[in-house]
Design a protein around this motif. Structure first.
Motif, short mmCIF file in Angstrom:
data_model
loop_
_atom_site.label_atom_id
_atom_site.label_comp_id
_atom_site.label_asym_id
_atom_site.label_seq_id
_atom_site.Cartn_x
_atom_site.Cartn_y
_atom_site.Cartn_z
N VAL A 1 0.77 -1.04 -0.33
CA VAL A 1 -0.22 -0.16 -0.01
C VAL A 1 0.86 1.03 0.10
O VAL A 1 0.41 2.24 -0.56
CB VAL A 1 -1.34 0.16 1.34
CG1 VAL A 1 -2.10 1.33 1.24
CG2 VAL A 1 -1.45 -1.16 0.91
N GLY A 2 1.83 0.95 0.41
CA GLY A 2 2.70 2.20 1.00
C GLY A 2 2.96 2.17 -0.51
O GLY A 2 3.85 3.79 -1.09
N TYR A 3 3.76 1.99 -1.81
CA TYR A 3 4.18 1.50 -2.68
C TYR A 3 3.55 2.55 -3.83
O TYR A 3 3.49 3.35 -4.51
CB TYR A 3 4.69 0.33 -3.06
CG TYR A 3 5.00 0.24 -4.69
CD1 TYR A 3 6.26 1.10 -5.55
CD2 TYR A 3 4.81 -0.37 -5.59
CE1 TYR A 3 6.39 1.18 -6.33
CE2 TYR A 3 4.87 -0.63 -7.12
CZ TYR A 3 5.87 0.28 -7.66
OH TYR A 3 6.35 0.31 -8.75
N VAL A 4 1.80 1.97 -3.74
CA VAL A 4 1.44 2.28 -4.20
C VAL A 4 1.01 4.28 -4.14
O VAL A 4 1.30 5.09 -4.77
CB VAL A 4 -0.51 1.68 -3.98
CG1 VAL A 4 -1.80 2.60 -5.42
CG2 VAL A 4 -0.74 0.66 -4.26
N PHE A 5 1.15 4.44 -2.79
CA PHE A 5 0.57 5.90 -2.95
C PHE A 5 1.99 6.61 -3.00
O PHE A 5 2.11 7.78 -3.25
CB PHE A 5 0.35 6.29 -1.01
CG PHE A 5 -1.40 5.78 -0.55
CD1 PHE A 5 -1.97 6.76 -0.99
CD2 PHE A 5 -1.78 5.35 0.76
CE1 PHE A 5 -3.08 7.08 -0.61
CE2 PHE A 5 -2.84 4.27 0.44
CZ PHE A 5 -3.32 5.76 0.06
N ALA A 6 3.62 6.23 -2.60
CA ALA A 6 4.64 7.09 -3.57
C ALA A 6 4.47 7.03 -4.64
O ALA A 6 5.50 7.60 -4.58
CB ALA A 6 5.55 5.65 -2.35
N LYS A 7 4.58 5.95 -5.58
CA LYS A 7 4.58 6.03 -6.51
C LYS A 7 3.29 5.87 -8.20
O LYS A 7 4.12 5.73 -8.79
CB LYS A 7 5.38 4.57 -6.77
CG LYS A 7 6.57 4.60 -6.19
CD LYS A 7 7.53 6.04 -6.85
CE LYS A 7 8.88 6.10 -5.86
NZ LYS A 7 9.33 7.68 -5.49
N ILE B 1 12.16 2.40 -11.98
CA ILE B 1 11.28 2.26 -11.75
C ILE B 1 10.78 1.94 -13.44
O ILE B 1 10.29 1.19 -14.43
CB ILE B 1 9.35 3.10 -11.36
CG1 ILE B 1 10.52 2.76 -9.89
CG2 ILE B 1 8.40 2.32 -11.39
CD1 ILE B 1 8.94 3.22 -9.24
N ASN B 2 10.77 3.07 -14.40
CA ASN B 2 10.89 3.77 -15.73
C ASN B 2 11.24 2.78 -16.55
O ASN B 2 10.83 2.03 -17.44
CB ASN B 2 10.88 5.18 -16.01
CG ASN B 2 9.31 6.01 -15.01
OD1 ASN B 2 8.62 5.24 -14.76
ND2 ASN B 2 9.88 7.72 -15.04
N ARG C 1 10.89 -6.86 -7.16
CA ARG C 1 13.02 -7.03 -7.47
C ARG C 1 13.60 -6.13 -6.92
O ARG C 1 14.88 -5.69 -7.26
CB ARG C 1 12.86 -7.44 -8.92
CG ARG C 1 12.07 -9.13 -9.08
CD ARG C 1 12.61 -9.18 -10.36
NE ARG C 1 14.23 -9.69 -10.80
CZ ARG C 1 14.31 -10.09 -11.70
NH1 ARG C 1 13.72 -10.38 -12.20
NH2 ARG C 1 16.17 -10.45 -11.48
N ILE C 2 12.70 -4.28 -6.91
CA ILE C 2 13.00 -2.99 -6.89
C ILE C 2 12.85 -2.67 -5.95
O ILE C 2 13.97 -1.82 -5.25
CB ILE C 2 13.24 -2.04 -8.29
CG1 ILE C 2 13.50 -2.85 -9.76
CG2 ILE C 2 13.31 -0.88 -8.21
CD1 ILE C 2 13.27 -1.95 -10.96
N ILE D 1 10.08 0.07 -19.39
CA ILE D 1 10.43 -0.30 -20.96
C ILE D 1 10.41 -1.48 -20.91
O ILE D 1 11.08 -1.60 -21.67
CB ILE D 1 11.25 0.97 -20.92
CG1 ILE D 1 10.86 2.36 -20.71
CG2 ILE D 1 12.50 0.92 -22.30
CD1 ILE D 1 11.88 3.19 -20.76
N ASP D 2 11.88 -2.38 -19.80
CA ASP D 2 12.23 -3.42 -20.53
C ASP D 2 10.97 -4.77 -20.32
O ASP D 2 11.12 -5.78 -19.80
CB ASP D 2 13.24 -3.99 -18.99
CG ASP D 2 14.41 -3.23 -19.43
OD1 ASP D 2 14.85 -2.96 -20.39
OD2 ASP D 2 15.18 -2.55 -18.04
N GLY D 3 9.78 -4.31 -20.03
CA GLY D 3 8.87 -5.04 -20.00
C GLY D 3 8.18 -6.03 -18.54
O GLY D 3 7.41 -6.74 -17.85
N ALA D 4 9.13 -5.22 -17.82
CA ALA D 4 8.45 -5.94 -15.84
C ALA D 4 7.13 -5.78 -15.84
O ALA D 4 6.69 -4.97 -15.78
CB ALA D 4 9.57 -5.36 -15.29
#
Length: 268
Positions: free
Chosen positions: A86-92, A162-163, A178-179, A167-170
């Motif tokens: 949830v923190g990732y959603v709010f942050a990014k 993240i971008n 993984r990041i 672009i690499d298809g992740a």
């Protein structure tokens, strides 16, 4: 001289913090007569290790320990799974009313648990979850503080990483796994330690949501044991040592990540 004075002050402060714990350990190894003596006994003449066996014989402390481990462990795992997500959603992620929802989430921190306790109890009773593990665990599967902590830690991670992964298809979950997660290990250690310690010592909700001794956690069981055997201070101290040891061991094991997480979170 300045360094020596600093070390002296730190030593005195450490003694103030440690001496009550040492006396608790000493009290747990004393006889009943020594605990009731007119003068306090600091070092027992003959350590009574059998006090711990007597404690388990007088009350189902084995069940108390298992219940505390199950409840605190399950809630900690849930927080480590859901709060960073949830923190990732709010942050990014950018979506409508993101800031409004985040402020509303933080506002729940200002609502005392006593206000939410009665509706929670009524809900658990309607579901038939009183005196069950799911009734003890479900209301605390996520936490606004944990979401806030993880959001603040994830937000400074460069968007370029993240971008580039996109672009690499992740996929979004691959990016998260993984990041994001590898860079938030110190914050996860802080979150896990705080959550486990808080839930391990939680008293009010387990007291309200349990009705039989077999489902009680250690804080509740120890308090009720003390009310029943209020003169057996050596056994109460033995139970307090059992309550204290797991959190101390957990802190020692995760101390490196804990200190790093506190430092990085403050800097960020």
């Amino acid at each position: 001289m300045r360094r020596a004075l600093i070390y002296l002050m730190l030593t005195l402060a450490s003694l103030v913090m440690v001496l009550p714990l040492l006396y608790m350990l000493s009290l747990s190894l004393q006889t009943e007569a020594e605990t009731l003596a007119a003068e306090a006994v600091i070092v027992p003449e003959s350590p009574q290790w059998g006090n711990y066996a007597e404690l388990f014989a007088r009350a189902p402390f084995g069940d108390f320990i298992v219940n505390s481990l199950v409840v605190a462990g399950a809630i900690t795992v849930a927080h480590l799974l859901f709060d960073p997500l949830v923190g990732y959603v709010f942050a990014k992620f950018d979506f409508p009313l993101r800031n409004t929802l985040f402020v509303a989430l933080l506002a729940t921190l200002m609502v005392p648990f006593f206000v939410r306790m009665i509706p929670l109890y009524v809900l658990m009773a309607h579901l038939g979850w009183i005196n069950t593990y799911q009734g003890l665990i479900t209301p605390f599967l996520m936490d606004a503080f944990g979401i806030f902590l993880m959001r603040q830690f994830i937000q400074p991670i460069p968007d370029d990483l993240i971008n580039a992964a996109r672009i690499d298809g992740a996929s979004e979950f691959t990016i998260y796994r993984r990041i994001i997660l590898p860079q938030t290990r110190p914050a996860l250690a802080v979150l896990g330690l705080f959550t486990f310690v808080f839930q391990w010592n939680e008293f009010l909700w387990p007291l309200v949501a349990t009705t039989t001794p077999e489902m009680r956690t250690i804080p509740v069981g120890l308090t009720l044991f003390n009310q029943e055997y209020f003169t057996l201070w050596h056994l109460t101290a033995a139970g307090s040592v059992i309550l204290f040891v797991p959190t101390a061991v957990l802190f020692i094991v995760s101390q490196r990540y804990f200190v790093r997480g506190i430092t990085l979170t403050g800097l960020r």
